[in-house]
Design a protein around this motif. Sequence first.
Motif, PDB file in Angstrom:
ATOM      1  N   GLU A 249       0.843  -0.994   0.065  1.00 58.17           N
ATOM      2  CA  GLU A 249       0.000   0.023  -0.013  1.00 58.17           C
ATOM      3  C   GLU A 249       0.803   1.176   0.083  1.00 58.17           C
ATOM      4  OE1 GLU A 249      -2.542  -0.464   3.495  1.00 58.17           O
ATOM      5  OE2 GLU A 249      -3.610  -1.899   2.576  1.00 58.17           O
ATOM      6  N   LEU A 250       1.770   1.364   0.822  1.00 56.95           N
ATOM      7  CA  LEU A 250       2.850   2.148   0.853  1.00 56.95           C
ATOM      8  C   LEU A 250       3.673   2.607  -0.199  1.00 56.95           C
ATOM      9  CD1 LEU A 250       3.806   4.743   2.821  1.00 56.95           C
ATOM     10  CD2 LEU A 250       5.423   3.082   3.835  1.00 56.95           C
ATOM     11  N   GLY A 251       4.212   1.267  -0.620  1.00 61.47           N
ATOM     12  CA  GLY A 251       5.181   1.272  -1.642  1.00 61.47           C
ATOM     13  C   GLY A 251       6.555   1.639  -1.364  1.00 61.47           C
ATOM     14  N   ALA A 252       6.812   1.681  -0.030  1.00 61.22           N
ATOM     15  CA  ALA A 252       8.214   2.077   0.444  1.00 61.22           C
ATOM     16  C   ALA A 252       9.420   1.517  -0.357  1.00 61.22           C
ATOM     17  CB  ALA A 252       8.282   1.534   2.235  1.00 61.22           C
ATOM     18  N   ASP A 253       9.405   0.293  -0.504  1.00 59.84           N
ATOM     19  CA  ASP A 253      10.416  -0.700  -1.344  1.00 59.84           C
ATOM     20  C   ASP A 253      10.310  -0.006  -2.766  1.00 59.84           C
ATOM     21  OD1 ASP A 253      11.731  -1.280   0.730  1.00 59.84           O
ATOM     22  OD2 ASP A 253      11.204  -3.322   0.830  1.00 59.84           O
ATOM     23  N   LEU A 254       8.996  -0.295  -3.058  1.00 66.49           N
ATOM     24  CA  LEU A 254       8.692  -0.191  -4.520  1.00 66.49           C
ATOM     25  C   LEU A 254       9.130   0.832  -5.232  1.00 66.49           C
ATOM     26  CD1 LEU A 254       7.029  -1.969  -6.839  1.00 66.49           C
ATOM     27  CD2 LEU A 254       5.325  -0.487  -6.247  1.00 66.49           C
ATOM     28  N   HIS A 255       8.881   2.225  -4.379  1.00 62.51           N
ATOM     29  CA  HIS A 255       9.383   3.477  -5.119  1.00 62.51           C
ATOM     30  C   HIS A 255      10.516   3.863  -4.645  1.00 62.51           C
ATOM     31  CE1 HIS A 255       4.724   3.003  -5.267  1.00 62.51           C
ATOM     32  NE2 HIS A 255       4.996   3.691  -6.655  1.00 62.51           N
ATOM     33  N   VAL A 256      11.546   3.156  -4.236  1.00 63.70           N
ATOM     34  CA  VAL A 256      12.921   3.591  -3.528  1.00 63.70           C
ATOM     35  C   VAL A 256      13.490   3.916  -4.655  1.00 63.70           C
ATOM     36  CG1 VAL A 256      13.772   1.253  -3.281  1.00 63.70           C
ATOM     37  CG2 VAL A 256      14.731   3.340  -1.842  1.00 63.70           C
ATOM     38  N   ARG A 257      14.529   4.800  -4.630  1.00 69.50           N
ATOM     39  CA  ARG A 257      15.664   5.257  -5.456  1.00 69.50           C
ATOM     40  C   ARG A 257      16.717   5.289  -4.968  1.00 69.50           C
ATOM     41  NH1 ARG A 257      13.082   8.407 -10.038  1.00 69.50           N
ATOM     42  NH2 ARG A 257      11.173   8.715  -9.784  1.00 69.50           N
ATOM     43  N   ARG A 262      17.504   6.513  -9.706  1.00 70.56           N
ATOM     44  CA  ARG A 262      16.955   5.283 -10.575  1.00 70.56           C
ATOM     45  C   ARG A 262      15.954   4.489  -9.731  1.00 70.56           C
ATOM     46  NH1 ARG A 262      22.502   2.682 -12.776  1.00 70.56           N
ATOM     47  NH2 ARG A 262      22.800   2.735 -10.423  1.00 70.56           N
ATOM     48  N   THR A 263      14.794   4.088 -10.164  1.00 73.56           N
ATOM     49  CA  THR A 263      13.988   3.208  -9.688  1.00 73.56           C
ATOM     50  C   THR A 263      14.152   1.935 -10.049  1.00 73.56           C
ATOM     51  OG1 THR A 263      12.279   3.271 -11.384  1.00 73.56           O
ATOM     52  CG2 THR A 263      12.059   4.952  -9.578  1.00 73.56           C
ATOM     53  N   ALA A 264      13.325   0.746  -9.143  1.00 70.41           N
ATOM     54  CA  ALA A 264      13.619  -0.609  -9.714  1.00 70.41           C
ATOM     55  C   ALA A 264      13.124  -0.739 -10.969  1.00 70.41           C
ATOM     56  CB  ALA A 264      12.707  -1.372  -8.646  1.00 70.41           C
ATOM     57  N   LEU A 265      12.085  -0.118 -11.668  1.00 70.84           N
ATOM     58  CA  LEU A 265      11.827  -0.329 -13.060  1.00 70.84           C
ATOM     59  C   LEU A 265      13.004   0.023 -14.081  1.00 70.84           C
ATOM     60  CD1 LEU A 265       9.587  -0.628 -14.912  1.00 70.84           C
ATOM     61  CD2 LEU A 265       8.975   1.605 -14.842  1.00 70.84           C
ATOM     62  N   HIS A 266      13.632   1.109 -13.479  1.00 71.45           N
ATOM     63  CA  HIS A 266      15.154   1.528 -14.298  1.00 71.45           C
ATOM     64  C   HIS A 266      15.848   0.206 -14.141  1.00 71.45           C
ATOM     65  CE1 HIS A 266      13.800   5.788 -13.703  1.00 71.45           C
ATOM     66  NE2 HIS A 266      14.724   6.065 -14.829  1.00 71.45           N
ATOM     67  N   MET A 267      16.294  -0.238 -13.167  1.00 68.82           N
ATOM     68  CA  MET A 267      16.970  -1.562 -13.009  1.00 68.82           C
ATOM     69  C   MET A 267      16.597  -2.602 -13.742  1.00 68.82           C
ATOM     70  SD  MET A 267      19.349  -0.368 -11.014  1.00 68.82           S
ATOM     71  CE  MET A 267      19.899   0.311  -9.496  1.00 68.82           C
ATOM     72  N   ALA A 268      15.165  -2.892 -13.719  1.00 60.64           N
ATOM     73  CA  ALA A 268      14.674  -3.942 -14.757  1.00 60.64           C
ATOM     74  C   ALA A 268      15.042  -3.828 -16.256  1.00 60.64           C
ATOM     75  CB  ALA A 268      13.272  -4.094 -14.369  1.00 60.64           C
ATOM     76  N   GLY A 284       2.003  -0.860  -9.904  1.00 58.09           N
ATOM     77  CA  GLY A 284       1.771   0.559  -9.617  1.00 58.09           C
ATOM     78  C   GLY A 284       3.151   1.517  -9.796  1.00 58.09           C
ATOM     79  N   LEU A 285       4.183   0.931 -10.265  1.00 58.01           N
ATOM     80  CA  LEU A 285       5.307   1.766 -10.190  1.00 58.01           C
ATOM     81  C   LEU A 285       5.473   2.385 -11.557  1.00 58.01           C
ATOM     82  CD1 LEU A 285       7.978   2.875  -8.982  1.00 58.01           C
ATOM     83  CD2 LEU A 285       9.229   0.803  -9.902  1.00 58.01           C
ATOM     84  N   LYS A 286       5.180   3.606 -11.710  1.00 53.44           N
ATOM     85  CA  LYS A 286       5.126   4.399 -12.825  1.00 53.44           C
ATOM     86  C   LYS A 286       6.499   4.605 -13.246  1.00 53.44           C
ATOM     87  CE  LYS A 286       0.489   6.230 -11.654  1.00 53.44           C
ATOM     88  NZ  LYS A 286      -0.442   7.367 -11.858  1.00 53.44           N
ATOM     89  N   ASP A 287       6.508   4.811 -14.658  1.00 53.82           N
ATOM     90  CA  ASP A 287       8.050   5.162 -15.274  1.00 53.82           C
ATOM     91  C   ASP A 287       8.245   6.501 -15.081  1.00 53.82           C
ATOM     92  OD1 ASP A 287      10.406   5.089 -16.504  1.00 53.82           O
ATOM     93  OD2 ASP A 287       9.456   4.737 -18.437  1.00 53.82           O
ATOM     94  N   SER A 288       9.586   6.789 -14.741  1.00 53.69           N
ATOM     95  CA  SER A 288       9.786   8.465 -14.338  1.00 53.69           C
ATOM     96  C   SER A 288      11.168   8.594 -14.677  1.00 53.69           C
ATOM     97  CB  SER A 288       9.451   8.800 -13.063  1.00 53.69           C
ATOM     98  OG  SER A 288      10.435   7.709 -11.996  1.00 53.69           O
ATOM     99  N   GLU A 289      11.661   9.885 -14.630  1.00 58.23           N
ATOM    100  CA  GLU A 289      13.009  10.311 -14.885  1.00 58.23           C
ATOM    101  C   GLU A 289      13.914  10.197 -13.581  1.00 58.23           C
ATOM    102  OE1 GLU A 289      11.980  13.774 -18.489  1.00 58.23           O
ATOM    103  OE2 GLU A 289      13.030  14.265 -16.352  1.00 58.23           O
ATOM    104  N   ASP A 290      15.109   9.666 -13.958  1.00 62.69           N
ATOM    105  CA  ASP A 290      16.141   9.694 -12.994  1.00 62.69           C
ATOM    106  C   ASP A 290      16.897  10.954 -12.757  1.00 62.69           C
ATOM    107  OD1 ASP A 290      17.971   9.796 -15.074  1.00 62.69           O
ATOM    108  OD2 ASP A 290      18.701   7.667 -15.104  1.00 62.69           O
ATOM    109  N   ALA A 291      18.096  11.073 -12.137  1.00 63.66           N
ATOM    110  CA  ALA A 291      18.521  12.285 -11.993  1.00 63.66           C
ATOM    111  C   ALA A 291      19.309  12.931 -13.401  1.00 63.66           C
ATOM    112  CB  ALA A 291      19.793  12.007 -10.911  1.00 63.66           C
TER     113      ALA A 291
END
Length: 317
Positions: A249-257, A262-268, A284-291
Amino acid sequence: MDENTCKLLVKLAQEGQLSSLEKLISLGGSAEVQTVGSKHFGRSGDTLLHYAARKGHLDIMEYLITRIGTDVEVYNNDYKRPLHEAASMSHQACVSYLLREGAKVDSLKKADWTPLMMACTRRNLGVIRELLCHGADPALKNKDGWNSFHIACREGDPLVVQHLLVVAPDVWRAESKTRRTPLHTAAMHGCEEVVRILLERCGYAPGCTDSCGVTPFMDAVRNGHISVARLLLEKHQEGHTSTIKTLLELGADLHVRDKKGRTALHMACIGQHADTARTLLQLGLKDSEDACGTTAMQHARKPDVVRVFECGLPDPS
């Protein structure tokens, strides 16, 4: 001692031909006997005792130590002792013999590896138990800050991991020089049963990061171990419900950078793992820009990874 004789001595020791080895050494007279036990051969600087220990020839080891007088602690150019060789190749009888003859159980080779660390690379519980029974310290660290438990978690044998936790209950608390825990190691290598044991028996905090900001979850994702990633999300949450909200629900691990944003989606996507990327988007992890302003989708190269972003799954917003 000429070159041909040296080559033949090494060959006989490696092949376990004791009688022929004895005969060849005796032909050289007393002077030969005195020098052969401490002689180093080849670029590695191995002795005949190193070769015998590596191949598991106990009778030749006994001959060299008791009859020739080879020092049980003799080391080669990498500071490896015969005990390192026997432990790394899972020769339990040879390990036991060397320890009875006075070999130091925690001797260090190059890069500060102990015989126990070497044994943990082979997943041989018998050898590991023998070393521990003679006082081997699983908490000792090598030059990179890894201890034997890190190595066991990388190899993924649940029985070895469980035994080390029984013998040294706090051994899991170790971090490498880059702050990587055994949980990071197990997750990175996809050792699901070991990850399960670590989550059930050890007190790792949710979202623990290494010096680069990477969590075990992100390690699992980057290397395509989706079942391990799911386990980290599900089980790690269960052990900490009193102190944190539900991870899903919180997405603490899911959205960590990490430190590069970079998110987990970047890593994948960097790892080209389509199934992992799809699951992250579904969670629910949406794509986004890294630094640097780069999205995960921009890392997609393989056709099946590209298709993940073309199938109508959530897009950046």
